[in-house]
Design a protein around this motif. Sequence first.
Motif, PDB file in Angstrom:
ATOM      1  N   VAL A 143      -0.084   0.964   1.962  1.00  0.00           N
ATOM      2  CA  VAL A 143      -0.892  -0.235   2.211  1.00  0.00           C
ATOM      3  C   VAL A 143      -0.526  -0.827   3.570  1.00  0.00           C
ATOM      4  O   VAL A 143      -1.410  -1.156   4.379  1.00  0.00           O
ATOM      5  CB  VAL A 143      -0.690  -1.284   1.088  1.00  0.00           C
ATOM      6  CG1 VAL A 143      -1.321  -2.613   1.457  1.00  0.00           C
ATOM      7  CG2 VAL A 143      -1.251  -0.765  -0.227  1.00  0.00           C
ATOM      8  N   ALA A 144       0.770  -0.959   3.815  1.00  0.00           N
ATOM      9  CA  ALA A 144       1.225  -1.515   5.095  1.00  0.00           C
ATOM     10  C   ALA A 144       0.736  -0.664   6.255  1.00  0.00           C
ATOM     11  O   ALA A 144       0.246  -1.198   7.254  1.00  0.00           O
ATOM     12  CB  ALA A 144       2.743  -1.613   5.117  1.00  0.00           C
ATOM     13  N   ARG A 145       0.876   0.629   6.127  1.00  0.00           N
ATOM     14  CA  ARG A 145       0.455   1.525   7.204  1.00  0.00           C
ATOM     15  C   ARG A 145      -1.025   1.352   7.528  1.00  0.00           C
ATOM     16  O   ARG A 145      -1.412   1.248   8.684  1.00  0.00           O
ATOM     17  CB  ARG A 145       0.750   2.974   6.825  1.00  0.00           C
ATOM     18  CG  ARG A 145       0.355   3.950   7.889  1.00  0.00           C
ATOM     19  CD  ARG A 145       0.525   5.384   7.417  1.00  0.00           C
ATOM     20  NE  ARG A 145      -0.064   6.259   8.402  1.00  0.00           N
ATOM     21  CZ  ARG A 145       0.575   7.241   9.009  1.00  0.00           C
ATOM     22  NH1 ARG A 145       1.821   7.482   8.728  1.00  0.00           N
ATOM     23  NH2 ARG A 145      -0.035   7.971   9.895  1.00  0.00           N
ATOM     24  N   GLN A 146      -1.856   1.298   6.482  1.00  0.00           N
ATOM     25  CA  GLN A 146      -3.294   1.161   6.696  1.00  0.00           C
ATOM     26  C   GLN A 146      -3.625  -0.182   7.338  1.00  0.00           C
ATOM     27  O   GLN A 146      -4.423  -0.254   8.272  1.00  0.00           O
ATOM     28  CB  GLN A 146      -4.059   1.317   5.375  1.00  0.00           C
ATOM     29  CG  GLN A 146      -5.547   1.410   5.564  1.00  0.00           C
ATOM     30  CD  GLN A 146      -5.953   2.614   6.412  1.00  0.00           C
ATOM     31  OE1 GLN A 146      -5.561   3.735   6.129  1.00  0.00           O
ATOM     32  NE2 GLN A 146      -6.716   2.382   7.451  1.00  0.00           N
ATOM     33  N   GLU A 147      -3.022  -1.261   6.850  1.00  0.00           N
ATOM     34  CA  GLU A 147      -3.285  -2.584   7.411  1.00  0.00           C
ATOM     35  C   GLU A 147      -2.807  -2.668   8.859  1.00  0.00           C
ATOM     36  O   GLU A 147      -3.511  -3.200   9.722  1.00  0.00           O
ATOM     37  CB  GLU A 147      -2.619  -3.669   6.567  1.00  0.00           C
ATOM     38  CG  GLU A 147      -3.277  -3.856   5.215  1.00  0.00           C
ATOM     39  CD  GLU A 147      -2.583  -4.894   4.350  1.00  0.00           C
ATOM     40  OE1 GLU A 147      -1.533  -5.444   4.747  1.00  0.00           O
ATOM     41  OE2 GLU A 147      -3.101  -5.156   3.244  1.00  0.00           O
ATOM     42  N   ILE A 148      -1.624  -2.135   9.118  1.00  0.00           N
ATOM     43  CA  ILE A 148      -1.073  -2.145  10.475  1.00  0.00           C
ATOM     44  C   ILE A 148      -1.962  -1.331  11.404  1.00  0.00           C
ATOM     45  O   ILE A 148      -2.270  -1.752  12.519  1.00  0.00           O
ATOM     46  CB  ILE A 148       0.387  -1.625  10.488  1.00  0.00           C
ATOM     47  CG1 ILE A 148       1.310  -2.641   9.812  1.00  0.00           C
ATOM     48  CG2 ILE A 148       0.854  -1.315  11.905  1.00  0.00           C
ATOM     49  CD1 ILE A 148       2.696  -2.103   9.489  1.00  0.00           C
ATOM     50  N   GLU A 149      -2.387  -0.176  10.938  1.00  0.00           N
ATOM     51  CA  GLU A 149      -3.250   0.681  11.754  1.00  0.00           C
ATOM     52  C   GLU A 149      -4.562  -0.018  12.091  1.00  0.00           C
ATOM     53  O   GLU A 149      -4.991  -0.030  13.249  1.00  0.00           O
ATOM     54  CB  GLU A 149      -3.515   1.993  11.013  1.00  0.00           C
ATOM     55  CG  GLU A 149      -4.306   2.998  11.805  1.00  0.00           C
ATOM     56  CD  GLU A 149      -4.516   4.282  11.024  1.00  0.00           C
ATOM     57  OE1 GLU A 149      -5.631   4.833  11.115  1.00  0.00           O
ATOM     58  OE2 GLU A 149      -3.594   4.731  10.324  1.00  0.00           O
ATOM     59  N   ASN A 150      -5.198  -0.608  11.096  1.00  0.00           N
ATOM     60  CA  ASN A 150      -6.489  -1.274  11.318  1.00  0.00           C
ATOM     61  C   ASN A 150      -6.357  -2.468  12.265  1.00  0.00           C
ATOM     62  O   ASN A 150      -7.155  -2.623  13.193  1.00  0.00           O
ATOM     63  CB  ASN A 150      -7.098  -1.727   9.996  1.00  0.00           C
ATOM     64  CG  ASN A 150      -7.551  -0.569   9.140  1.00  0.00           C
ATOM     65  OD1 ASN A 150      -7.753   0.540   9.609  1.00  0.00           O
ATOM     66  ND2 ASN A 150      -7.686  -0.817   7.851  1.00  0.00           N
ATOM     67  N   MET A 151      -5.362  -3.317  12.007  1.00  0.00           N
ATOM     68  CA  MET A 151      -5.192  -4.495  12.864  1.00  0.00           C
ATOM     69  C   MET A 151      -4.769  -4.107  14.269  1.00  0.00           C
ATOM     70  O   MET A 151      -5.218  -4.719  15.245  1.00  0.00           O
ATOM     71  CB  MET A 151      -4.187  -5.464  12.239  1.00  0.00           C
ATOM     72  CG  MET A 151      -4.755  -6.223  11.062  1.00  0.00           C
ATOM     73  SD  MET A 151      -3.681  -7.545  10.499  1.00  0.00           S
ATOM     74  CE  MET A 151      -2.477  -6.624   9.590  1.00  0.00           C
TER      75      MET A 151
END
Length: 142
Positions: free
Chosen positions: A92-100
């Motif tokens: 979840v963190a990876r996806q959110e970090i990647e998107n932002m």
Amino acid sequence: MSLEEQWRDVTGMLESIDDLVTHAETAKQLSHIESEFAKAETRATELLQQYPKASGEIPYEADFRLSSAGRLLYGVLARIQRLRDGDIDKAVARQEIENMSKDLLNLRADHGRFFNKLNKGINQVEKVYQGLMRKKNSVSPD
């Protein structure tokens, strides 16, 4: 009330965030800054919708873009800290970090001249993003 008078809300919010930034270390503090930037961004958006001729004009565009960049930057930093603290799922963190990060880097590419105060943090985010992309593009033997 004129736009200039109403815009003082946005500049006041951004000035108060400056004080918070110097002491932010924990995920909670970073998330609070993200939230404060989001409030400034929301207020700026409301005013720019109400006064469309101000869009693209200085200082309005600069404050609006700074608010957006700050929200994204501190969102990424908060999630990195939560990841370090073990308070968020890695995927979840990876996806959110990647998107932002992607949104932040695109924003800087288009409006980077407004982000002098945030450039050091944005550069750190760019390194994190590049690392994520290298891992994503590498093929694992599994």
